[in-house]
Write a protein that holds these residues in place. Sequence first.
Motif, PDB file in Angstrom:
ATOM      1  N   PRO A 173       0.798  -1.236   0.000  1.00  0.00           N
ATOM      2  CA  PRO A 173       0.000   0.000   0.000  1.00  0.00           C
ATOM      3  C   PRO A 173       0.826   1.279   0.000  1.00  0.00           C
ATOM      4  O   PRO A 173       0.283   2.341  -0.326  1.00  0.00           O
ATOM      5  N   HIS A 174       2.100   1.211   0.325  1.00  0.00           N
ATOM      6  CA  HIS A 174       2.925   2.418   0.410  1.00  0.00           C
ATOM      7  C   HIS A 174       3.919   2.546  -0.747  1.00  0.00           C
ATOM      8  O   HIS A 174       4.772   3.426  -0.722  1.00  0.00           O
ATOM      9  N   LEU A 175       3.797   1.684  -1.741  1.00  0.00           N
ATOM     10  CA  LEU A 175       4.742   1.717  -2.866  1.00  0.00           C
ATOM     11  C   LEU A 175       4.079   2.150  -4.167  1.00  0.00           C
ATOM     12  O   LEU A 175       4.514   1.775  -5.259  1.00  0.00           O
ATOM     13  N   GLY A 176       3.066   2.994  -4.036  1.00  0.00           N
ATOM     14  CA  GLY A 176       2.342   3.438  -5.228  1.00  0.00           C
ATOM     15  C   GLY A 176       3.191   4.228  -6.208  1.00  0.00           C
ATOM     16  O   GLY A 176       2.890   4.268  -7.404  1.00  0.00           O
ATOM     17  N   GLN A 177       4.242   4.870  -5.718  1.00  0.00           N
ATOM     18  CA  GLN A 177       5.110   5.661  -6.589  1.00  0.00           C
ATOM     19  C   GLN A 177       6.483   5.007  -6.797  1.00  0.00           C
ATOM     20  O   GLN A 177       7.386   5.619  -7.370  1.00  0.00           O
ATOM     21  N   ALA A 178       6.623   3.773  -6.346  1.00  0.00           N
ATOM     22  CA  ALA A 178       7.935   3.119  -6.405  1.00  0.00           C
ATOM     23  C   ALA A 178       8.439   2.934  -7.836  1.00  0.00           C
ATOM     24  O   ALA A 178       9.655   2.912  -8.061  1.00  0.00           O
ATOM     25  N   HIS A 179       7.519   2.820  -8.790  1.00  0.00           N
ATOM     26  CA  HIS A 179       7.953   2.621 -10.176  1.00  0.00           C
ATOM     27  C   HIS A 179       8.664   3.854 -10.735  1.00  0.00           C
ATOM     28  O   HIS A 179       9.317   3.769 -11.776  1.00  0.00           O
ATOM     29  N   LEU A 180       8.541   4.992 -10.054  1.00  0.00           N
ATOM     30  CA  LEU A 180       9.190   6.216 -10.515  1.00  0.00           C
ATOM     31  C   LEU A 180      10.643   6.324 -10.026  1.00  0.00           C
ATOM     32  O   LEU A 180      11.393   7.180 -10.498  1.00  0.00           O
ATOM     33  N   LEU A 181      11.023   5.475  -9.082  1.00  0.00           N
ATOM     34  CA  LEU A 181      12.354   5.590  -8.495  1.00  0.00           C
ATOM     35  C   LEU A 181      13.467   5.330  -9.506  1.00  0.00           C
ATOM     36  O   LEU A 181      14.495   6.011  -9.497  1.00  0.00           O
ATOM     37  N   ALA A 182      13.272   4.327 -10.354  1.00  0.00           N
ATOM     38  CA  ALA A 182      14.341   3.930 -11.272  1.00  0.00           C
ATOM     39  C   ALA A 182      14.765   5.076 -12.185  1.00  0.00           C
ATOM     40  O   ALA A 182      15.959   5.274 -12.438  1.00  0.00           O
ATOM     41  N   GLU A 183      13.802   5.864 -12.667  1.00  0.00           N
ATOM     42  CA  GLU A 183      14.145   6.944 -13.583  1.00  0.00           C
ATOM     43  C   GLU A 183      14.786   8.129 -12.870  1.00  0.00           C
ATOM     44  O   GLU A 183      15.383   8.988 -13.499  1.00  0.00           O
ATOM     45  N   ARG A 184      14.684   8.151 -11.549  1.00  0.00           N
ATOM     46  CA  ARG A 184      15.298   9.218 -10.756  1.00  0.00           C
ATOM     47  C   ARG A 184      16.476   8.690  -9.940  1.00  0.00           C
ATOM     48  O   ARG A 184      16.840   9.250  -8.909  1.00  0.00           O
ATOM     49  N   GLN A 185      17.055   7.609 -10.420  1.00  0.00           N
ATOM     50  CA  GLN A 185      18.057   6.864  -9.668  1.00  0.00           C
ATOM     51  C   GLN A 185      19.212   7.729  -9.171  1.00  0.00           C
ATOM     52  O   GLN A 185      19.546   7.713  -7.985  1.00  0.00           O
ATOM     53  N   GLU A 186      19.830   8.473 -10.066  1.00  0.00           N
ATOM     54  CA  GLU A 186      21.029   9.233  -9.689  1.00  0.00           C
ATOM     55  C   GLU A 186      20.714  10.256  -8.595  1.00  0.00           C
ATOM     56  O   GLU A 186      21.433  10.350  -7.593  1.00  0.00           O
ATOM     57  N   LYS A 187      19.624  11.003  -8.768  1.00  0.00           N
ATOM     58  CA  LYS A 187      19.262  12.031  -7.796  1.00  0.00           C
ATOM     59  C   LYS A 187      18.939  11.420  -6.437  1.00  0.00           C
ATOM     60  O   LYS A 187      19.360  11.941  -5.389  1.00  0.00           O
ATOM     61  N   ILE A 188      18.199  10.323  -6.444  1.00  0.00           N
ATOM     62  CA  ILE A 188      17.803   9.687  -5.193  1.00  0.00           C
ATOM     63  C   ILE A 188      19.013   9.103  -4.476  1.00  0.00           C
ATOM     64  O   ILE A 188      19.190   9.273  -3.262  1.00  0.00           O
ATOM     65  N   ASP A 189      19.868   8.419  -5.225  1.00  0.00           N
ATOM     66  CA  ASP A 189      21.030   7.799  -4.604  1.00  0.00           C
ATOM     67  C   ASP A 189      22.001   8.840  -4.057  1.00  0.00           C
ATOM     68  O   ASP A 189      22.578   8.666  -2.973  1.00  0.00           O
ATOM     69  N   GLU A 190      22.178   9.929  -4.774  1.00  0.00           N
ATOM     70  CA  GLU A 190      23.050  11.002  -4.269  1.00  0.00           C
ATOM     71  C   GLU A 190      22.443  11.651  -3.024  1.00  0.00           C
ATOM     72  O   GLU A 190      23.150  11.964  -2.062  1.00  0.00           O
ATOM     73  N   GLY A 191      21.119  11.846  -3.030  1.00  0.00           N
ATOM     74  CA  GLY A 191      20.455  12.418  -1.868  1.00  0.00           C
ATOM     75  C   GLY A 191      20.561  11.505  -0.662  1.00  0.00           C
ATOM     76  O   GLY A 191      20.779  11.972   0.473  1.00  0.00           O
ATOM     77  N   ALA A 192      20.426  10.204  -0.891  1.00  0.00           N
ATOM     78  CA  ALA A 192      20.550   9.242   0.209  1.00  0.00           C
ATOM     79  C   ALA A 192      21.968   9.253   0.774  1.00  0.00           C
ATOM     80  O   ALA A 192      22.163   9.192   1.999  1.00  0.00           O
TER      81      ALA A 192
END
Length: 228
Positions: A173-192
């Motif tokens: 129920p909390h992964l409704g936007q999870a499919h968008l993560l892959a296309e934002r990989q670099e930004k998310i990984d750098e932010g993490a």
Amino acid sequence: MARPRKPLLSRERIVGAASALVDAEGLDAVSTRRLAAELGVSGPSLYNHFRNKDEILDAVADAVSAKVDLSMFDESDPRDWRTALHDWAVSYRAALTEHPNVVPVLARGPGRRPAGLKVADAVFGAMVRAGWPAARATHIGALMRYFITGSALGSFAGGFVDDETAYDPSDYPHLGQAHLLAERQEKIDEGAFETGLRALLDGLTAQYEAGRRAKRAERARTSPADGS
């Protein structure tokens, strides 16, 4: 027949070819037979420069370590220990993310690799100069290596597929936007990475300040009250 002006084979050529193979196909792609074919030489000629495949992979890993900026740990550099650790960690991760397939070799530690040992020596020396006890400086060096190499071993965001039907809301129920993560990989990984690095440095800073307060209190306790 005149001799060629440049030697047919050198450590640098071997390391360059092995690095290209590791980057393109991974560690398992490297073998003395494959390297000899890539370089257009006979297999035994490689043993004039390296004893075995492990030595070649060590040299490939050390070439990556040599790309890491260590200038912030120079005694003449004005950066404090926290800023130096931050800037070094960013440089280290950048080198690893450029060559992610060699990270498992680097994660084993520097061994006898010259550039890797220079990294370890620079970090330890800078932390001791900043006032950290030697044992704690060793812990910091280990901690930073765990964090940085771990961050480069894989991508959190890249671990999700970009299919919006892949994650059934009845199950996740909390992964409704999870499919968008892959296309934002670099930004998310750098932010993490930056979030984790700041949290890590905040914790170390709290320990550092607590240690300084404890030393001041100990000096006050053991010093004569009248200063005599």
